[in-house]
Design a protein around this motif. Structure first.
Motif, short mmCIF file in Angstrom:
data_model
loop_
_atom_site.label_atom_id
_atom_site.label_comp_id
_atom_site.label_asym_id
_atom_site.label_seq_id
_atom_site.Cartn_x
_atom_site.Cartn_y
_atom_site.Cartn_z
N ASP A 59 -6.52 -5.40 6.02
CA ASP A 59 -5.37 -4.54 5.72
C ASP A 59 -5.50 -3.19 6.40
O ASP A 59 -4.50 -2.62 6.88
CB ASP A 59 -5.24 -4.35 4.21
N ARG A 67 7.05 0.04 -1.87
CA ARG A 67 6.85 -0.88 -0.75
C ARG A 67 7.60 -0.41 0.51
O ARG A 67 7.96 -1.23 1.36
CB ARG A 67 7.28 -2.30 -1.13
N HIS A 80 0.31 4.34 -2.00
CA HIS A 80 0.22 3.91 -3.39
C HIS A 80 -1.11 4.37 -3.98
O HIS A 80 -2.17 4.18 -3.36
CB HIS A 80 0.33 2.39 -3.48
N PRO A 136 -7.17 -1.10 0.26
CA PRO A 136 -7.03 -2.10 1.32
C PRO A 136 -8.37 -2.65 1.78
O PRO A 136 -9.37 -1.93 1.84
CB PRO A 136 -6.34 -1.31 2.44
N HIS A 192 0.81 -1.22 0.00
CA HIS A 192 0.00 0.00 0.00
C HIS A 192 0.85 1.28 0.00
O HIS A 192 0.29 2.37 0.12
CB HIS A 192 -0.94 0.00 1.21
N SER A 234 -3.92 1.81 -4.22
CA SER A 234 -4.16 1.02 -3.02
C SER A 234 -5.65 0.98 -2.69
O SER A 234 -6.31 2.02 -2.61
CB SER A 234 -3.38 1.62 -1.85
#
Length: 697
Positions: free
Chosen positions: A311, A280, A302, A307, A276, A305
């Motif tokens: 997450d 990384r 990101h 999630p 995310h 992303s």
């Protein structure tokens, strides 16, 4: 000979014969003849004849270092009208070196001011009385015998060498071409092992003993689990642990093997967060303030992303973790990499002799915007340090790549808030953790490799050193090191012969293809040793870190690195002045953004509802100014916190670094004797009297 280039051995020999043809020939010098003009039989002076069969240098060389060409009897100029020093100019496959004295036979330590690494050479110019100055490259053809060689360095030095008319014509010709070719060949090598290491090279035992005396054993390299645990214990950061989730560099190749993460977050859950963030590079602890504030750094979220619920739980535990409000501090207010590179190029051009008229110099300096960039970095670091000291919150430094300005900002914040970072071993450990282990791409940013795109070059680390010098100038009694130490580190950053600046990340440093030979293995404690070591130690790198100062600096020079008026030895973490106050913002899930000295609500990307305003909402600056508001109810900084002045005249030009290429700055630095120093003093006194006569009464 003016219209002919050097074509192999015969061409160079004919050039040497033409040098003594007569006074009327263009580019010729009468009286240049005698022994030593041609090179050894079968040698091609236009090629890099010394590698790999050249002799060892007449000083303690680096592993695999060989002399390519030399010019005995050359003279190093000390500026306009300042005289010169005789000696031998040598070009090796690693550096350009000048050994004072007509016949250097001893293997004494080479003075740092008499040598320059090949990648540090910015421009090489050959000059003659009968020809226009010519910039030399590996592809250029030198069509005249040089009388003078000017070496423009990336570290703002300007070295001038002259070749008297005593039979030096062929040597001058060969050494000039050898430098141009060796410089480009060194840049092409990159991370390859060819030409950079050879078996059987060892550092003399006396140098190893001097390195141990230098205190390098107290510098943490952060290449082992023990180093990370030792520093975390020193910080007293309760609620944090060392994670080996990236031990094989499979989670984030540019991050170090070990990370400081919340104790309540298991490695299994931590792995869910890497994807995310850009590259990384997840949030991890940098520094813990004893008052309760935590400094973290991370890459930007990101953009793709999305999630899931599990997450999100792991991300919020990593970002917030019940530590109170979280403040996001991005680098949008700091100069871009392109801005830093452009300002540095303008500054380097301005600091050349005769760049601009004297009455326009200050306005030209302002036009470079270099000091503006220094000022903005110091101001941002002071805001973050004040926030950590006054609000007991977590501050997360965010940058798209987390490998450039985050390194600078995290280091400056710790210099302002942690007295230990201002000691000599503490500062070296700080650079190792926040720059070297964190994955700053030194070769690309410093332009050490010729295959790098010019757009990737940006001396962020040199900007950090300038900011550090500003703090040292404003608070000299709070630092355990001196300007001489910063200058040595500035110059050493262009040398690819130390592991500190040769690689872009810890993974690249550990997986380099360099051979691990017994004489080429350097350890933090004990210097150069046989390979093997104890179980659990990191894989050794063939090149030592820059902190092995004994390889380039004499004991007398290294004694000048320590500030006798500074703190007595390595300092511990800062001590809080008062007991911790209740958190000023009641919502532990609160996320704010720091922009232009103000705090405002800032939702995380996966939050659907806008964040609530804090109960004590208002401009943090209030009526006390930006830093006063960030410190809370008092404008007085707590003990151990430095708040620099960033007003116009308080940010100064680093004269000793940037202006040392000017002739007036070189006077007195290379005087070979007491009589030479007396001459320099007389010249300065005459110039002072002339200035006083011109002043209006």
């Amino acid at each position: 000979m003016a219209g002919q280039g050097c074509q192999g051995r015969a061409g160079c020999r004919s050039a040497g014969r033409d040098a003594g043809a007569g006074p009327g020939a263009r580019g010729s010098f009468p009286g240049r003849s005698g022994p030593g003009a041609p090179g050894p039989p079968g040698q091609s002076p236009c090629a890099m004849s010394g590698a790999p069969g050249g002799r060892r240098p007449p000083f303690p060389g680096l592993p695999g270092e060989r002399v390519l060409e030399e010019a005995a009897g050359a003279r190093r100029r000390r500026g306009n009208g300042g005289g010169s020093v005789p000696g031998t100019l040598l070009c090796t496959n690693r550096r350009l070196a000048f050994v004072p004295g007509q016949a250097p036979g001893s293997r004494g330590l080479l003075r740092s001011e008499d040598e320059v690494a090949l990648p540090c050479i910015h421009k090489l110019v050959a000059a003659s009385s009968f020809s226009k100055p010519k910039v030399l490259t590996a592809a250029s053809t030198l069509k005249f015998i040089p009388e003078e060689l000017a070496v423009f360095c990336r570290d703002f030095r300007l070295l001038r060498f002259s070749f008297p008319e005593n039979g030096l014509a062929p040597q001058a010709f060969r050494v000039a071409n050898a430098i141009a070719q060796a410089r480009e060949a060194a840049a092409r090598l990159g991370d390859a092992a060819d030409g950079w290491a050879s078996p059987g090279e060892a550092i003399p035992e006396e140098e190893e003993e001097e390195e141990e005396d230098e205190g390098s054993s107290t510098t943490l390299l952060f290449e082992s689990l023990r180093d990370w645990e030792e520093e975390l214990q020193r910080l007293g950061a309760a609620g944090w642990r060392v994670s080996a989730v990236n031990e094989r560099f499979d989670m984030a190749p540019s991050l170090p093997q070990y990370l400081w993460v919340p104790s309540g977050l298991l490695d299994h859950d931590l792995k869910r967060t890497f994807g995310h963030f850009q590259e990384r590079r997840v949030p991890r602890l940098c520094w813990h303030h004893p008052g309760g504030g935590d400094l973290l750094r991370a890459a930007s979220f990101h953009p793709a992303s999305e999630p899931g619920s599990e997450d999100v739980r792991c991300l919020e535990e990593l970002l917030l973790g019940g530590r109170g409000p979280c403040v996001l501090a991005d680098t949008a207010e700091l100069p871009t990499l392109a801005d830093i590179q452009l300002a540095h190029l303008r500054l380097r051009a301005l600091c050349l002799p005769g760049a601009v008229a004297e009455d326009k110099w200050l306005s030209a300096l302002e036009g470079t915007r270099w000091l503006d960039h220094v000022r903005s970095c110091l101001r941002k670091a002071a805001e973050v340090a004040s926030l950590l000291a006054g609000k007991r919150c977590s501050v997360i430094l965010q940058e798209p790549s987390d490998r450039d300005l985050n390194c600078l900002l995290a280091s400056l914040v710790q210099l302002l808030g942690d007295p230990h970072a201002r000691s000599l071993p503490g500062f070296q450990s700080l650079v190792q953790r926040e720059w070297v282990a964190a994955g700053h791409p030194f070769p690309r940013r410093l332009g050490l490799l010729c295959q790098d795109s010019p757009r990737e070059e940006a001396p962020v680390f040199l900007l950090f050193l300038d900011c550090t010098w500003q703090l040292l100038w404003q608070f000299p009694a709070h630092f355990g090191f001196t300007e001489a130490f910063l200058l040595a580190l500035h110059d050493s950053s262009f040398s690819p012969d130390c592991s500190t600046f040769r690689f872009s990340c810890q993974r690249q440093r550990g997986r380099s293809s360099l051979p691990r030979l017994p004489s080429q293995t350097y350890r933090r404690m004990g210097g150069w040793q046989e390979p093997g070591g104890h179980r659990g130690h990191p894989k050794p790198c063939s090149f030592p870190p820059v902190w092995a100062w004994g390889r380039r600096y004499s004991r007398q020079q290294r004694e000048q690195f320590r500030n006798p008026a500074g703190p007595p030895g390595p300092a511990g973490p800062p001590t809080p002045s008062t007991p911790a106050e209740p958190r000023p913002w009641g919502e532990p899930r609160l996320v704010l953004a720091l922009a232009k000295g103000s705090l405002c609500p800032h939702p995380l990307p996966w939050w659907s509802r806008p964040p609530q305003r804090p109960p004590l909402w208002g401009s943090p600056s209030g009526s006390q100014g930006t830093l006063g508001g960030l410190l809370g109810t008092s404008c007085q900084p707590p003990p151990g916190l430095l708040l620099p002045c960033t007003a116009g005249p308080c940010v100064r030009l680093w004269h000793r670094c940037y202006l040392r290429g000017l002739p007036q700055e070189q006077r007195g630095r290379l005087a070979p004797s007491l009589a030479g120093l007396t001459e320099e003093l007389q010249l300065l006194q005459e110039r002072l009297r002339a200035w006083n006569l011109r002043r209006p009464h």
